[in-house]
Design a protein around this motif. Structure first.
Motif, PDB file in Angstrom:
ATOM      1  N   THR A  27      21.418  -1.040   8.189  1.00  0.00           N
ATOM      2  CA  THR A  27      20.606  -1.818   9.122  1.00  0.00           C
ATOM      3  C   THR A  27      20.878  -1.342  10.540  1.00  0.00           C
ATOM      4  OG1 THR A  27      20.830  -3.723   7.646  1.00  0.00           O
ATOM      5  CG2 THR A  27      20.040  -4.153   9.891  1.00  0.00           C
ATOM      6  N   GLU A  28      19.826  -1.152  11.309  1.00  0.00           N
ATOM      7  CA  GLU A  28      19.978  -0.710  12.699  1.00  0.00           C
ATOM      8  C   GLU A  28      20.127  -1.909  13.633  1.00  0.00           C
ATOM      9  OE1 GLU A  28      17.307   3.323  12.922  1.00  0.00           O
ATOM     10  OE2 GLU A  28      16.268   1.402  13.101  1.00  0.00           O
ATOM     11  N   ILE A  29      21.001  -1.756  14.615  1.00  0.00           N
ATOM     12  CA  ILE A  29      21.130  -2.747  15.682  1.00  0.00           C
ATOM     13  C   ILE A  29      20.678  -2.103  16.984  1.00  0.00           C
ATOM     14  CG2 ILE A  29      22.725  -4.137  17.061  1.00  0.00           C
ATOM     15  CD1 ILE A  29      22.345  -5.317  14.334  1.00  0.00           C
ATOM     16  N   LEU A  48      29.557  -3.037  19.697  1.00  0.00           N
ATOM     17  CA  LEU A  48      28.554  -2.685  18.701  1.00  0.00           C
ATOM     18  C   LEU A  48      28.115  -1.233  18.831  1.00  0.00           C
ATOM     19  CD1 LEU A  48      26.303  -5.875  18.857  1.00  0.00           C
ATOM     20  CD2 LEU A  48      27.721  -5.173  16.928  1.00  0.00           C
ATOM     21  N   SER A  55      23.352   2.620  16.018  1.00  0.00           N
ATOM     22  CA  SER A  55      22.884   1.607  16.956  1.00  0.00           C
ATOM     23  C   SER A  55      22.293   2.281  18.198  1.00  0.00           C
ATOM     24  CB  SER A  55      24.028   0.679  17.360  1.00  0.00           C
ATOM     25  OG  SER A  55      25.020   1.403  18.072  1.00  0.00           O
ATOM     26  N   THR A 106      15.620  -3.223  11.162  1.00  0.00           N
ATOM     27  CA  THR A 106      16.152  -3.133  12.527  1.00  0.00           C
ATOM     28  C   THR A 106      16.205  -4.516  13.151  1.00  0.00           C
ATOM     29  OG1 THR A 106      15.229  -0.911  12.802  1.00  0.00           O
ATOM     30  CG2 THR A 106      15.807  -2.099  14.801  1.00  0.00           C
ATOM     31  N   VAL A 107      17.317  -4.806  13.814  1.00  0.00           N
ATOM     32  CA  VAL A 107      17.510  -6.093  14.482  1.00  0.00           C
ATOM     33  C   VAL A 107      17.730  -5.847  15.972  1.00  0.00           C
ATOM     34  CG1 VAL A 107      18.949  -8.154  14.656  1.00  0.00           C
ATOM     35  CG2 VAL A 107      18.508  -7.120  12.408  1.00  0.00           C
ATOM     36  N   LEU A 109      18.878  -7.307  19.625  1.00  0.00           N
ATOM     37  CA  LEU A 109      19.688  -8.330  20.290  1.00  0.00           C
ATOM     38  C   LEU A 109      19.442  -8.264  21.791  1.00  0.00           C
ATOM     39  CD1 LEU A 109      23.106  -7.672  18.494  1.00  0.00           C
ATOM     40  CD2 LEU A 109      21.334  -9.301  17.808  1.00  0.00           C
ATOM     41  N   GLY A 160      25.581  -9.537  16.335  1.00  0.00           N
ATOM     42  CA  GLY A 160      25.417  -8.315  15.560  1.00  0.00           C
ATOM     43  C   GLY A 160      26.116  -8.396  14.221  1.00  0.00           C
ATOM     44  N   ALA A 163      24.117 -10.700  11.929  1.00  0.00           N
ATOM     45  CA  ALA A 163      22.884 -10.075  11.484  1.00  0.00           C
ATOM     46  C   ALA A 163      23.165  -9.034  10.401  1.00  0.00           C
ATOM     47  CB  ALA A 163      22.160  -9.427  12.664  1.00  0.00           C
ATOM     48  N   LEU A 164      24.156  -8.201  10.632  1.00  0.00           N
ATOM     49  CA  LEU A 164      24.506  -7.167   9.650  1.00  0.00           C
ATOM     50  C   LEU A 164      25.027  -7.786   8.359  1.00  0.00           C
ATOM     51  CD1 LEU A 164      26.252  -4.673  12.080  1.00  0.00           C
ATOM     52  CD2 LEU A 164      24.119  -4.248  10.838  1.00  0.00           C
TER      53      LEU A 164
END
Length: 202
Positions: A27-29, A48, A55, A106-107, A109, A160, A163-164
């Motif tokens: 998963t992308e941050i 992060l 990221s 992708t999340v 923040l 983060g 979310a991950l």
């Protein structure tokens, strides 16, 4: 010679690099950071960006005309979510449970105080079509030296981590993010004048 570390951006005496662990995430941050957070001693976004090779971090207040960001948002193979507890936001746990694993997840923040994050959100019209998610897996944060007006306010690194953990169903894998965060907070408390922490944060 700069008094700041060229990697983490912290003052060299408060450098966090030796606590950082690289973590491979599918998963992308993506972090949109308000300029006022760059040199903040207790800022957590760099934890992060240093820990997660995939990221990305952009600095600004209005990201609506950010060409790189807009190009990435246009990728038809990517699903993008914004962590923001606004109207219409849905629990991140339910989104993660139904996410299509064959697509990039992708999340985004927003890194800033609640007031500044709100302004960033209003200005970044390119994000307004994206689904909003709230961190229903959050307890009260451990940001012991920065108070939040929200009952379940968490730092950027905690957001983060949550979310991950939700998207990859593996909280232990991302625990080093919180370990680094806690080391950083402990260091800051240790170097406060006597009585300051007890008076202002307990």
């Amino acid at each position: 010679m700069s008094r700041y570390c060229e990697y983490c951006g912290k003052a060299k005496k408060a450098c966090i690099c030796h606590w950082i662990e690289n973590i491979t995430a599918t998963t992308e941050i993506w972090i949109l950071q308000h300029p006022s957070e760059i040199k903040r001693a207790i800022g957590t976004a760099r934890i992060l960006s240093l820990s997660l090779p995939n990221s990305r971090l952009w600095v600004g207040e209005d990201f609506s005309d950010n060409n790189e960001l807009n190009s990435l948002l246009a990728d038809p193979e990517r699903d993008v979510y914004v962590v923001y507890p606004g109207e219409g936001s849905v629990p991140i746990s339910s989104v993660a449970a139904t996410a299509k694993k064959q697509r990039l997840q992708t999340v985004i923040l927003l890194d800033g105080t609640w007031k500044k994050a709100y302004k960033m959100w209003l200005l970044a019209t390119n994000l307004h079509h994206l689904p909003l998610v709230n961190l229903d897996n959050a307890d009260n944060g451990n940001y012991r030296i920065r108070k939040s007006p929200k009952e379940q306010g968490v730092s950027t690194v905690e957001a983060g981590y949550l979310a991950l953990s939700a998207f990859e169903a593996d909280a232990d894998k991302f625990a080093p993010l919180l370990t680094t965060f806690n080391h950083m907070i402990d260091f800051q408390i240790k170097h406060m004048p006597h009585g300051v922490f007890e008076k202002n944060y307990l």
